[in-house]
Design an enzyme around this catalytic site. Structure first.
Site, short mmCIF file in Angstrom:
data_model
loop_
_atom_site.label_atom_id
_atom_site.label_comp_id
_atom_site.label_asym_id
_atom_site.label_seq_id
_atom_site.Cartn_x
_atom_site.Cartn_y
_atom_site.Cartn_z
N THR A 120 0.82 -1.21 0.00
CA THR A 120 0.00 0.00 0.00
C THR A 120 0.86 1.26 0.00
O THR A 120 1.97 1.26 0.54
CB THR A 120 -0.90 -0.02 1.26
OG1 THR A 120 -1.54 1.25 1.38
CG2 THR A 120 -0.10 -0.27 2.53
N ASP A 121 0.28 2.35 -0.52
CA ASP A 121 0.97 3.64 -0.47
C ASP A 121 1.03 4.20 0.95
O ASP A 121 1.79 5.13 1.23
CB ASP A 121 0.30 4.65 -1.40
CG ASP A 121 -1.17 4.93 -1.09
OD1 ASP A 121 -1.74 4.28 -0.18
OD2 ASP A 121 -1.76 5.81 -1.77
N GLU A 122 0.24 3.62 1.86
CA GLU A 122 0.21 4.15 3.23
C GLU A 122 1.53 3.95 3.97
O GLU A 122 1.74 4.56 5.02
CB GLU A 122 -0.91 3.49 4.03
CG GLU A 122 -2.27 3.82 3.48
CD GLU A 122 -3.39 3.40 4.43
OE1 GLU A 122 -3.12 3.13 5.61
OE2 GLU A 122 -4.53 3.35 3.96
N TYR A 147 -2.20 -0.61 10.97
CA TYR A 147 -2.28 -1.30 9.66
C TYR A 147 -1.07 -0.97 8.79
O TYR A 147 -0.35 -1.87 8.33
CB TYR A 147 -3.57 -0.90 8.92
CG TYR A 147 -3.52 -1.20 7.43
CD1 TYR A 147 -3.49 -2.51 6.97
CD2 TYR A 147 -3.48 -0.17 6.49
CE1 TYR A 147 -3.42 -2.79 5.60
CE2 TYR A 147 -3.41 -0.43 5.13
CZ TYR A 147 -3.38 -1.74 4.69
OH TYR A 147 -3.30 -2.01 3.34
N LYS A 151 2.11 -3.30 7.27
CA LYS A 151 2.39 -3.46 5.84
C LYS A 151 3.84 -3.01 5.54
O LYS A 151 4.53 -3.63 4.74
CB LYS A 151 1.41 -2.64 5.00
CG LYS A 151 -0.02 -3.17 4.99
CD LYS A 151 -0.15 -4.57 4.42
CE LYS A 151 0.10 -4.64 2.93
NZ LYS A 151 -0.17 -6.01 2.40
P1 NAD Z 1 -9.62 -7.49 2.04
O1 NAD Z 1 -9.66 -7.31 3.52
O2 NAD Z 1 -10.83 -7.26 1.23
O3 NAD Z 1 -9.11 -8.97 1.71
C1 NAD Z 1 -8.03 -9.57 2.37
C2 NAD Z 1 -8.23 -11.09 2.31
O4 NAD Z 1 -7.09 -11.69 2.95
C3 NAD Z 1 -9.48 -11.57 3.05
O5 NAD Z 1 -10.23 -12.43 2.23
C4 NAD Z 1 -8.92 -12.29 4.27
O6 NAD Z 1 -9.73 -13.38 4.70
C5 NAD Z 1 -7.56 -12.76 3.76
N1 NAD Z 1 -6.60 -12.95 4.86
C6 NAD Z 1 -6.29 -12.07 5.85
N2 NAD Z 1 -5.41 -12.63 6.71
C7 NAD Z 1 -5.16 -13.89 6.24
C8 NAD Z 1 -4.36 -14.97 6.70
N3 NAD Z 1 -3.66 -14.87 7.84
N4 NAD Z 1 -4.33 -16.10 5.99
C9 NAD Z 1 -5.07 -16.24 4.85
N5 NAD Z 1 -5.87 -15.25 4.37
C10 NAD Z 1 -5.91 -14.10 5.07
O7 NAD Z 1 -8.40 -6.57 1.55
P2 NAD Z 1 -8.11 -5.94 0.12
O8 NAD Z 1 -8.61 -4.56 0.12
O9 NAD Z 1 -8.52 -6.89 -0.93
O10 NAD Z 1 -6.51 -5.87 0.19
C11 NAD Z 1 -5.72 -6.91 -0.37
C12 NAD Z 1 -4.27 -6.49 -0.30
O11 NAD Z 1 -4.07 -5.29 -1.02
C13 NAD Z 1 -3.75 -6.23 1.11
O12 NAD Z 1 -2.45 -6.70 1.19
C14 NAD Z 1 -3.79 -4.72 1.23
O13 NAD Z 1 -2.82 -4.28 2.14
C15 NAD Z 1 -3.44 -4.32 -0.20
N6 NAD Z 1 -3.92 -3.01 -0.67
C16 NAD Z 1 -5.25 -2.68 -0.57
C17 NAD Z 1 -5.69 -1.47 -1.10
C18 NAD Z 1 -7.15 -1.06 -1.06
O14 NAD Z 1 -7.47 0.07 -1.40
N7 NAD Z 1 -8.07 -1.94 -0.67
C19 NAD Z 1 -4.76 -0.59 -1.70
C20 NAD Z 1 -3.42 -0.96 -1.75
C21 NAD Z 1 -3.01 -2.18 -1.25
O1 DAU Z 2 -4.18 3.83 0.32
C1 DAU Z 2 -4.38 2.46 0.23
C2 DAU Z 2 -5.24 1.98 1.40
O2 DAU Z 2 -6.56 2.42 1.14
C3 DAU Z 2 -5.19 0.47 1.58
O3 DAU Z 2 -3.90 0.08 1.93
C4 DAU Z 2 -6.18 0.03 2.66
O4 DAU Z 2 -6.22 -1.39 2.74
C5 DAU Z 2 -7.56 0.54 2.29
O5 DAU Z 2 -8.48 0.20 3.32
C6 DAU Z 2 -7.52 2.06 2.09
O6 DAU Z 2 -7.24 2.72 3.35
P1 DAU Z 2 -8.06 4.05 3.79
O7 DAU Z 2 -7.98 4.12 5.27
O8 DAU Z 2 -7.63 5.21 2.98
O9 DAU Z 2 -9.54 3.60 3.28
P2 DAU Z 2 -11.00 3.74 3.92
O10 DAU Z 2 -11.93 3.22 2.88
O11 DAU Z 2 -11.08 3.14 5.28
O12 DAU Z 2 -11.19 5.31 4.06
C7 DAU Z 2 -10.99 6.19 2.97
C8 DAU Z 2 -11.09 7.61 3.50
O13 DAU Z 2 -12.46 7.86 3.89
C9 DAU Z 2 -10.26 7.87 4.74
O14 DAU Z 2 -9.79 9.20 4.68
C10 DAU Z 2 -11.25 7.73 5.89
C11 DAU Z 2 -12.53 8.23 5.28
N1 DAU Z 2 -13.79 7.63 5.78
C12 DAU Z 2 -13.89 6.28 5.88
C13 DAU Z 2 -15.08 5.70 6.28
C14 DAU Z 2 -15.20 4.19 6.43
C15 DAU Z 2 -14.89 8.46 6.03
O15 DAU Z 2 -14.83 9.70 5.93
N2 DAU Z 2 -16.08 7.88 6.43
C16 DAU Z 2 -16.21 6.53 6.56
O16 DAU Z 2 -17.33 6.06 6.90
#
Ligand code: NAD
Ligand code: DAU
Length: 331
Positions: A120-122, A147, A151
């Site tokens: 992630t960019d975080e 989180y 990562k």
């Molecule tokens: P998600 O929570 O929707 O899915 C994660 C999956 O991993 C789930 O199905 C969960 O059951 C599985 N998992 C978690 N721990 C596990 C373990 N110990 N063993 C086996 N399976 C396990 O998350 P996502 O949004 O699909 O994110 C997937 C990946 O992408 C993560 O590594 C996250 O850090 C990264 N990522 C997410 C975003 C985003 O915006 N969602 C952006 C950048 C990177």
């Molecule tokens: O940047 C990549 C990341 O983006 C991933 O690594 C994470 O897995 C993914 O969950 C996401 O993280 P954020 O914390 O940015 O996403 P989230 O959807 O939780 O929130 C997006 C923005 O919206 C954040 O600034 C918080 C805000 N927010 C979130 C919720 C759930 C609200 O204002 N209201 C809400 O109800």
């Protein structure tokens, strides 16, 4: 080829499985612990002979080892992914994201299998709203939340295993994804499903926080480009020039639902809330020739709203429990 995709029942992982089945003739084994964010239904309709699901934990060497031995490449998506959950209970994030990645790396080292690590960019922390610089692969790590720090730790492990043991791996750090099959705890699906239920969207704090949105299919096409043409040992930042404030996203959604643009509530802010993320994707575009396809956020968002309208049975079961968690902390 045979891919192993960890976390393949989650949001990005399941969309990636669809992408691989659609775009290649590879087969996929999906390893997922079957946690709260996973959905078996996300893989509905895929040919079973090309997409086999194993329910198991990446922290369990006895589970991960034979699966790694049996594949040609592994795409490691499994992680606990939600910042708010990591604030309420960080332990599972340390276990899955750090110990889990360690076990994946050890199996990869034993069996000399190609790995792509999804991150992630975080890990870079946050930027001021007016900072002219964006994140690049050279930006120093500075994670803020439980989180993002787990990562960051997982990224460091991957780099150390590349340098010390010669593991064949690449890494990518992507910005915020949106699209179908995302859990209703996340910002965009939470507000869409609130609006479907006639509930006002919930904005943390002032809503000035900026996220750099990318459609999940574009994230996944970039991952495939890195697997195909990326330099071993390198890190690629994935982003689609999609910066937008949370307030603007809420207003976009209200417009789609035909509601007034002040029809939302400000709720408690997230502790330590990162202000802005922004990705400079130029390494990916210039070196690998990748480009996003979903360049209109408005169109991508409208299609995502349609997906949640058409697939209520997919998300309805998680909605009440998710909202109950948020209401405990005034969000
Ligand atoms: P998600 O929570 O929707 O899915 C994660 C999956 O991993 C789930 O199905 C969960 O059951 C599985 N998992 C978690 N721990 C596990 C373990 N110990 N063993 C086996 N399976 C396990 O998350 P996502 O949004 O699909 O994110 C997937 C990946 O992408 C993560 O590594 C996250 O850090 C990264 N990522 C997410 C975003 C985003 O915006 N969602 C952006 C950048 C990177
Ligand atoms: O940047 C990549 C990341 O983006 C991933 O690594 C994470 O897995 C993914 O969950 C996401 O993280 P954020 O914390 O940015 O996403 P989230 O959807 O939780 O929130 C997006 C923005 O919206 C954040 O600034 C918080 C805000 N927010 C979130 C919720 C759930 C609200 O204002 N209201 C809400 O109800």
């Amino acid at each position: 080829m045979k891919f192993l995709i960890t976390g393949g029942l989650g949001f990005i992982g399941s969309n990636l499985v669809h992408h691989v089945i659609r775009m290649t003739d590879h087969s996929v084994t999906i390893l997922d612990k079957g946690g709260y964010a996973s959905r078996r239904e996300s893989l509905q309709g895929l040919p079973v002979e090309r997409a086999q699901v194993v329910i198991g934990d990446i922290c369990d060497a006895g589970v991960i080892d034979p699966l790694v031995e049996d594949c040609d490449a592994i795409i490691h998506c499994a992680a606990e992914s939600h910042n708010d959950n990591s604030i309420a209970g960080p332990a599972e994030f340390v276990r899955s994201n750090v110990i889990g990645t360690f076990e994946v790396l050890e199996a990869v080292r034993r069996h000399k299998v190609r790995l792509h690590h999804i991150s992630t960019d975080e890990v870079y922390g946050d930027l001021e709203l007016d900072d002219p610089n964006r994140f690049t692969p050279e930006t120093p790590y500075n994670p803020s939340s439980p989180y993002s720090s787990t990562k960051a730790a997982s990224d460091h492990l991957v780099r150390a295993w590349i340098r010390t043991y010669g593991v064949e791996a690449t890494l990518s750090n992507c910005s915020n994804n949106y699209g179908p099959r995302q859990h209703v705890e996340k910002f965009i699906p939470r507000q869409i499903t609130n609006l479907i239920d006639g509930v006002r969207p919930r904005l943390y704090g002032t809503g000035q926080n900026v996220r750099d949105w990318i459609h999940v299919d574009d994230h996944n096409s970039a991952v495939m480009a890195i697997l195909d043409r990326g330099r071993i040992g390198d890190t690629y930042l994935i982003g689609a020039e999609g910066e937008r404030s949370n307030l603007d996203v809420v207003k976009d959604l209200l417009r789609i639902f035909g509601r007034p643009d002040d029809d939302f509530d400000h709720v408690n802010d997230r502790p330590g809330h990162d202000l802005r993320y922004a990705i400079d994707p130029s390494k990916l575009t210039s070196e690998l020739g990748w480009a996003p396809k979903h360049i209109s956020f408005a169109e991508g968002l409208a299609a995502t709203v349609e997906w949640y309208r058409d697939n209520e049975e997919w998300w309805r079961g998680s909605k009440a429990e998710t909202e109950a968690k948020y209401s405990k902390v005034g969000q």
